[in-house]
Motif scaffolding. Structure first.
Motif, short mmCIF file in Angstrom:
data_model
loop_
_atom_site.label_atom_id
_atom_site.label_comp_id
_atom_site.label_asym_id
_atom_site.label_seq_id
_atom_site.Cartn_x
_atom_site.Cartn_y
_atom_site.Cartn_z
N SER A 108 42.26 38.00 35.47
CA SER A 108 42.45 37.17 36.67
C SER A 108 42.90 35.76 36.30
CB SER A 108 41.15 37.11 37.48
OG SER A 108 40.12 36.49 36.76
N LEU A 109 42.46 35.26 35.16
CA LEU A 109 42.91 33.95 34.71
C LEU A 109 44.40 33.97 34.40
CD1 LEU A 109 42.37 31.05 33.88
CD2 LEU A 109 41.53 31.87 31.67
N LEU A 110 44.83 35.03 33.72
CA LEU A 110 46.25 35.16 33.41
C LEU A 110 47.10 35.31 34.67
CD1 LEU A 110 46.13 37.50 30.26
CD2 LEU A 110 46.85 35.11 30.33
N LYS A 111 46.61 36.11 35.64
CA LYS A 111 47.36 36.32 36.87
C LYS A 111 47.44 35.02 37.68
CE LYS A 111 47.26 40.15 39.22
NZ LYS A 111 48.54 40.75 38.84
N SER A 112 46.39 34.22 37.62
CA SER A 112 46.40 32.93 38.31
C SER A 112 47.47 32.03 37.72
CB SER A 112 45.03 32.26 38.21
OG SER A 112 44.04 33.00 38.88
N CYS A 113 47.57 32.03 36.40
CA CYS A 113 48.58 31.21 35.72
C CYS A 113 49.99 31.73 36.01
CB CYS A 113 48.32 31.19 34.22
SG CYS A 113 46.81 30.32 33.72
N GLU A 114 50.14 33.04 36.07
CA GLU A 114 51.46 33.63 36.27
C GLU A 114 51.96 33.45 37.71
OE1 GLU A 114 50.79 37.65 35.19
OE2 GLU A 114 50.68 37.26 33.04
N GLU B 70 48.70 31.11 42.11
CA GLU B 70 47.69 31.22 43.15
C GLU B 70 46.40 31.76 42.52
OE1 GLU B 70 49.19 33.59 46.36
OE2 GLU B 70 50.51 32.00 47.09
N THR B 71 45.27 31.50 43.19
CA THR B 71 44.00 31.88 42.59
C THR B 71 43.73 33.38 42.67
OG1 THR B 71 42.90 31.33 44.69
CG2 THR B 71 42.89 29.64 42.95
N TRP B 72 43.32 33.92 41.53
CA TRP B 72 42.83 35.29 41.40
C TRP B 72 41.44 35.20 40.75
CZ3 TRP B 72 45.28 40.23 42.06
CH2 TRP B 72 46.58 40.17 42.58
N PHE B 73 40.52 36.02 41.23
CA PHE B 73 39.17 35.99 40.70
C PHE B 73 38.69 37.39 40.36
CE2 PHE B 73 39.47 32.45 43.79
CZ PHE B 73 39.36 31.39 42.89
N PHE B 74 37.49 37.46 39.77
CA PHE B 74 36.87 38.76 39.51
C PHE B 74 35.60 38.84 40.33
CE2 PHE B 74 34.02 41.66 37.30
CZ PHE B 74 34.85 42.76 37.12
N GLU C 91 35.85 44.19 40.50
CA GLU C 91 37.30 44.32 40.55
C GLU C 91 37.95 42.95 40.75
OE1 GLU C 91 38.07 46.84 43.88
OE2 GLU C 91 37.76 45.25 45.35
N LEU C 92 39.25 42.89 40.45
CA LEU C 92 40.01 41.66 40.68
C LEU C 92 40.27 41.48 42.17
CD1 LEU C 92 40.52 41.62 37.59
CD2 LEU C 92 42.91 41.10 38.10
N TRP C 93 40.36 40.23 42.61
CA TRP C 93 40.77 39.98 43.99
C TRP C 93 41.60 38.71 44.06
CZ3 TRP C 93 38.57 35.82 46.97
CH2 TRP C 93 37.48 35.17 46.36
N HIS C 94 42.63 38.81 44.87
CA HIS C 94 43.57 37.71 45.08
C HIS C 94 43.13 36.95 46.32
CE1 HIS C 94 47.92 36.46 46.34
NE2 HIS C 94 47.26 35.44 45.80
N GLY D 185 45.27 35.79 54.34
CA GLY D 185 46.39 34.85 54.33
C GLY D 185 46.00 33.46 53.87
N ASN D 186 44.70 33.26 53.60
CA ASN D 186 44.22 31.94 53.18
C ASN D 186 44.33 31.78 51.67
OD1 ASN D 186 43.49 31.45 55.88
ND2 ASN D 186 41.47 32.36 55.59
N THR D 187 45.55 31.78 51.20
CA THR D 187 45.78 31.66 49.76
C THR D 187 45.54 30.23 49.29
OG1 THR D 187 48.13 31.27 50.17
CG2 THR D 187 47.44 33.55 49.70
N GLN D 188 45.44 30.08 47.97
CA GLN D 188 45.22 28.77 47.37
C GLN D 188 46.29 28.52 46.30
OE1 GLN D 188 41.23 29.48 45.97
NE2 GLN D 188 40.28 28.72 47.84
N LYS D 189 47.19 27.62 46.60
CA LYS D 189 48.24 27.26 45.65
C LYS D 189 47.64 26.37 44.56
CE LYS D 189 52.68 24.87 45.19
NZ LYS D 189 53.72 24.10 45.90
N ILE D 190 47.84 26.74 43.32
CA ILE D 190 47.27 26.00 42.20
C ILE D 190 48.19 24.85 41.79
CG2 ILE D 190 46.50 26.12 39.79
CD1 ILE D 190 45.88 29.08 40.27
N LEU D 191 47.64 23.64 41.77
CA LEU D 191 48.39 22.49 41.28
C LEU D 191 48.03 22.18 39.83
CD1 LEU D 191 48.47 19.92 44.22
CD2 LEU D 191 49.96 21.85 43.76
N GLU D 192 46.77 22.40 39.51
CA GLU D 192 46.32 22.08 38.15
C GLU D 192 45.07 22.87 37.81
OE1 GLU D 192 45.17 18.12 35.43
OE2 GLU D 192 45.43 17.95 37.60
N MET D 193 44.96 23.27 36.56
CA MET D 193 43.75 23.92 36.06
C MET D 193 43.32 23.18 34.79
SD MET D 193 44.81 27.96 36.51
CE MET D 193 43.22 28.55 35.95
N LYS D 194 42.02 22.93 34.69
CA LYS D 194 41.52 22.28 33.48
C LYS D 194 40.11 22.78 33.18
CE LYS D 194 40.56 18.18 36.32
NZ LYS D 194 40.85 16.73 36.49
#
Length: 213
Positions: free
Chosen positions: A36-42, A45-49, A55-58, A64-73
């Motif tokens: 899920s970390l790799l899919k988030s980077c690719e 948008e946020t993907w979690f477990f 299971e993975l979930w987007h 429809g309430n997605t989260q656009k990633i601006l930065e991860m640290k």
């Protein structure tokens, strides 16, 4: 990101704190595994477990309430991640913007901070208006008319503040000051200057003043 540097726990997970990039409000705490970390980077948008469903979930896949990633640290131990996002809707399954809504401790300082949080909320609303341009909204009207109209309104509101102060009319001064601050935030958005950058200038001035006093 070097995935091999992430310190996953014994279950192969790492906690991910999701934060609104503009308001800095903490939206939720979820968990990520390697995939899920790799899919988030690719995807950006946020993907979690899901620990309960295993299971993975987007985030937002069905709502429809997605989260656009601006930065991860990550933190100094590489065992926790903060994700700065621009959400397209509520983060919580209850429909609330944040999962953290129940207060268990509240200090006097928190009340002061809450008073000023309206500025960040207003900045977010203005940003939403610029992106979505809802018909009939005054903020939409300002953005469509452009910078000259916005500057004209700032000039008018500044004059109203001066008149209210000169007349010693505290009630009028409060209302006109609110109008001025609103139009200033619209201008900052139009110019692409986050309010946080203005606050940084104030912080720097304060630091310089403290250092020389």
């Amino acid at each position: 990101m070097n995935i091999d540097s992430v310190n996953f726990d014994e279950n192969g997970l790492i906690p991910a704190i999701v934060q609104h990039a503009e308001t800095k409000e903490v939206l939720t705490l979820a968990y990520m595994n390697r995939e899920s970390l790799l899919k988030s980077c690719e995807t950006g948008e946020t993907w979690f477990f899901s620990r309960s469903r295993n299971e993975l979930w987007h985030k937002g896949e069905t709502s429809g309430n997605t989260q656009k990633i601006l930065e991860m640290k990550w933190d100094c131990d590489h065992d926790a991640i903060v994700i700065l996002t621009l959400p397209t809707g509520p983060a919580c399954h209850t429909g609330a913007e944040s999962c953290f809504n129940e207060t268990i401790y509240h200090s006097e300082e928190a009340e002061v901070a809450a008073d000023y949080s309206i500025l960040l909320q207003l900045e977010k609303i203005i940003a939403d208006r610029e992106r979505e341009r809802p018909e009939g909204a005054y903020t939409t009207y300002l953005f469509e008319k452009g910078v000259d109209k916005i500057l004209k309104k700032i000039g008018e509101e500044s004059a109203e503040v001066i008149i209210a102060a000169k007349n010693r009319d505290a009630e009028e001064l409060k209302w006109e000051s609110a109008d001025l601050i609103y139009h200033l935030l619209v201008l900052l958005r139009e110019q692409g200057v986050p309010f946080s950058e203005v606050l940084k200038v104030l912080e720097k001035r304060h630091e310089n003043k403290t250092a020389t006093s």
